[in-house]
Scaffold this active site. Structure first.
Site, PDB file in Angstrom:
ATOM      1  N   ASP A 134     -57.338   2.974  12.895  1.00 33.43           N
ATOM      2  CA  ASP A 134     -57.246   4.196  12.067  1.00 33.43           C
ATOM      3  C   ASP A 134     -57.775   4.031  10.644  1.00 33.43           C
ATOM      4  O   ASP A 134     -57.779   2.949  10.075  1.00 33.43           O
ATOM      5  CB  ASP A 134     -55.809   4.727  12.036  1.00 33.43           C
ATOM      6  N   GLU A 167     -51.885   2.438  12.454  1.00 35.67           N
ATOM      7  CA  GLU A 167     -51.218   1.311  11.779  1.00 35.67           C
ATOM      8  C   GLU A 167     -50.661   1.772  10.452  1.00 35.67           C
ATOM      9  O   GLU A 167     -49.715   1.217   9.926  1.00 35.67           O
ATOM     10  CB  GLU A 167     -52.217   0.156  11.569  1.00 35.67           C
ATOM     11  N   GLU A 168     -51.282   2.828   9.888  1.00 30.00           N
ATOM     12  CA  GLU A 168     -50.959   3.223   8.516  1.00 30.00           C
ATOM     13  C   GLU A 168     -49.617   3.932   8.364  1.00 30.00           C
ATOM     14  O   GLU A 168     -49.228   4.310   7.268  1.00 30.00           O
ATOM     15  CB  GLU A 168     -52.085   4.109   7.940  1.00 30.00           C
ATOM     16  N   HIS A 176     -56.981  -0.002   0.417  1.00 30.00           N
ATOM     17  CA  HIS A 176     -56.476   1.329   0.038  1.00 30.00           C
ATOM     18  C   HIS A 176     -57.056   1.802  -1.300  1.00 30.00           C
ATOM     19  O   HIS A 176     -56.655   2.851  -1.803  1.00 30.00           O
ATOM     20  CB  HIS A 176     -54.932   1.389  -0.003  1.00 30.00           C
TER      21      HIS A 176
HETATM   22 ZN   LIG Z   1     -53.634   0.078   5.249  1.00 30.56          ZN
HETATM   23 ZN   LIG Z   2     -54.680  -2.207   7.235  1.00 28.03          ZN
END
Ligand SMILES: [Zn+2]
Ligand SMILES: [Zn+2]
Length: 433
Positions: free
Chosen positions: A102, A168-169, A403
């Site tokens: 993702d 995963e986020e 990020h």
């Molecule tokens: Zn992340």
């Molecule tokens: Zn990551």
């Protein structure tokens, strides 16, 4: 006679040790160089077509098609877009390799040929999307590893299981869990694959290109979110005795949280963090509002500390609210457990990688209060979650943390991820009788 037996014993021991070593690494290394073009091209394709959590439809399709074309048994339908690819060559250990697919609702701010310009819908709003956490690299590294292993299937001694997971986020979903890994497990992942003996996962990191960093024990903390709702009694700000003030109550609660960390948990078992990241209440300077809502995150490593924090946390909210005549409601979402690397596997990996990559490429990792839901797999199967350095080796791009809208991957580092997965897979398989 005794001397002879002793000699025979040592000879057999030597034979056993030698037979356990994987001797065809040069073939694999050669094979890894071949699909380097595939690795970079796949990464760029994914980078230009990032998909948000639980929306990884095209990525999932691309992965499934390649795996099938290389002879993998592919199973889909886990956590919407999650899938697995299984390749077996004879009896032997089952090695699981995990990648996340993702992207994030972040606008990429780096100007380069393959910059993401994609947009997607998130909670009814259009957002810019990019692979600011490097999951495009994770997917393409795992996929290229799958290609190399398929090309050298006859050298495998056991089974490899590739797990490509969504979300995963930790995106909160109406009906699905806030972790793609946990949702895949809930959807029957472990019933659909042979029982893994070991699991390996990686994350790219803004450290020296190609360097692998690893550590035994906890490397990332758990990550939980909380929401506290306080309901008081509204009154005029000039006559507070007529009301029950949720704002004063919240300030007492936040102050009380500080001593959970500094005076209650066992700090020798690692630190912990309680952060209140948002508070919303009121809309006028002269009105004490009725309602207040605050949200935050709790992070730590040790399980006992984690339980202690929650007990104390709830007690403090409840008792302080009661003392102030305010009603309280606490909701905690356990997003991910802490990421734990199993000591024997970490030692094995350090040895394997030092031999295959050279000792300068294998460095130690310092635990962080970051999180990754690979922790769910590591809770069920012993394994290792490690970090691959992808910092630029030019002076044009500055290393940026994941990020960040400026996060940038040095693509020439990615091949080291493939080497690492291959090395761990073969060495693990050949280390077992
Ligand atoms: Zn992340
Ligand atoms: Zn990551």
């Amino acid at each position: 006679m005794r001397k002879f037996l002793c000699f025979l014993f040592l000879f057999l021991l030597f034979q056993t040790i030698m037979s356990q070593e994987f001797k065809n690494w040069n073939i694999i290394e050669q094979s890894i160089q071949n699909p380097e073009k595939f690795l970079i091209e796949t990464r760029r394709k994914l980078h230009q077509n990032p998909e948000l959590s639980y929306q990884e439809f095209e990525t999932s399709k691309l992965v499934a098609n390649f795996l099938k074309s290389w002879g993998y048994e592919v199973k889909t339908g886990f956590a919407i877009t999650g899938l697995v690819g299984i390749l077996k060559n004879g009896e032997g250990p089952v090695v699981m390799i995990r990648a996340d697919m993702d992207a994030l609702p972040i606008k990429e701010m780096i100007e380069w040929e393959y910059k993401s310009t994609k947009k997607a819908m998130l909670n009814g709003k259009e957002v810019d999307v990019s692979h600011a956490c490097g999951h495009d690299a994770h997917t393409s590294i795992a996929l290229t590893t799958a290609k190399v292993l398929a090309e050298n299937k006859n050298l495998l001694k056991g089974t490899v299981v590739f797990v490509f997971q969504p979300n995963e986020e930790g995106t909160i979903h109406e009906t699905l869990l806030g972790s793609g890994a946990a949702q895949m497990i809930k959807d029957g992942l472990y019933n659909a694959i042979p029982k893994p003996d070991v699991v390996f996962g990686l994350h790219v990191w803004h450290s020296q290109k190609g360097q692998i960093r690893l550590e035994k024990g906890y490397v990332f903390s758990n990550a939980d979110f909380f929401t506290i709702k306080l309901t008081g009694t509204q009154s005029h700000g000039a006559a507070p005795w007529n009301g029950k003030d949720p704002i004063v109550t919240a300030s007492e609660i936040i102050a009380a949280f500080q001593t959970i960390i500094s005076r209650e948990i066992d700090l020798t078992k690692g630190g912990a963090v309680i952060t209140v990241g948002s508070i919303h209440a009121g809309n006028r300077p002269n009105i004490i509002p009725q309602d207040l809502e605050m949200q935050g995150t709790i992070r730590c490593f040790d399980k006992e500390n984690r339980n202690l924090i929650y007990e104390s946390f709830k007690k403090k909210v409840q008792s302080i609210s009661e003392m102030n005549g305010v009603k309280s409601e606490v909701k905690i979402e356990h997003l991910t457990p802490a990421v734990y690397n199993h000591p024997e596997i970490t030692d094995f990996a350090r040895q394997s990688l030092t031999q295959r990559l050279g000792k300068d490429f294998v460095q130690q990792w310092t635990p962080l209060f970051a999180a990754d839901d690979c922790a769910y797999f590591l809770e069920r199967t012993q394994g290792l979650y490690f970090f691959l350095g992808i910092a630029p080796d030019d002076n044009i791009h500055q290393p940026a943390i994941i990020h960040s809208p400026h996060f940038f991957i040095n693509e020439s580092a990615l091949i080291f991820g493939v080497k690492t997965f291959c090395s761990l897979t073969f060495d693990f398989m050949y280390s077992k009788k």
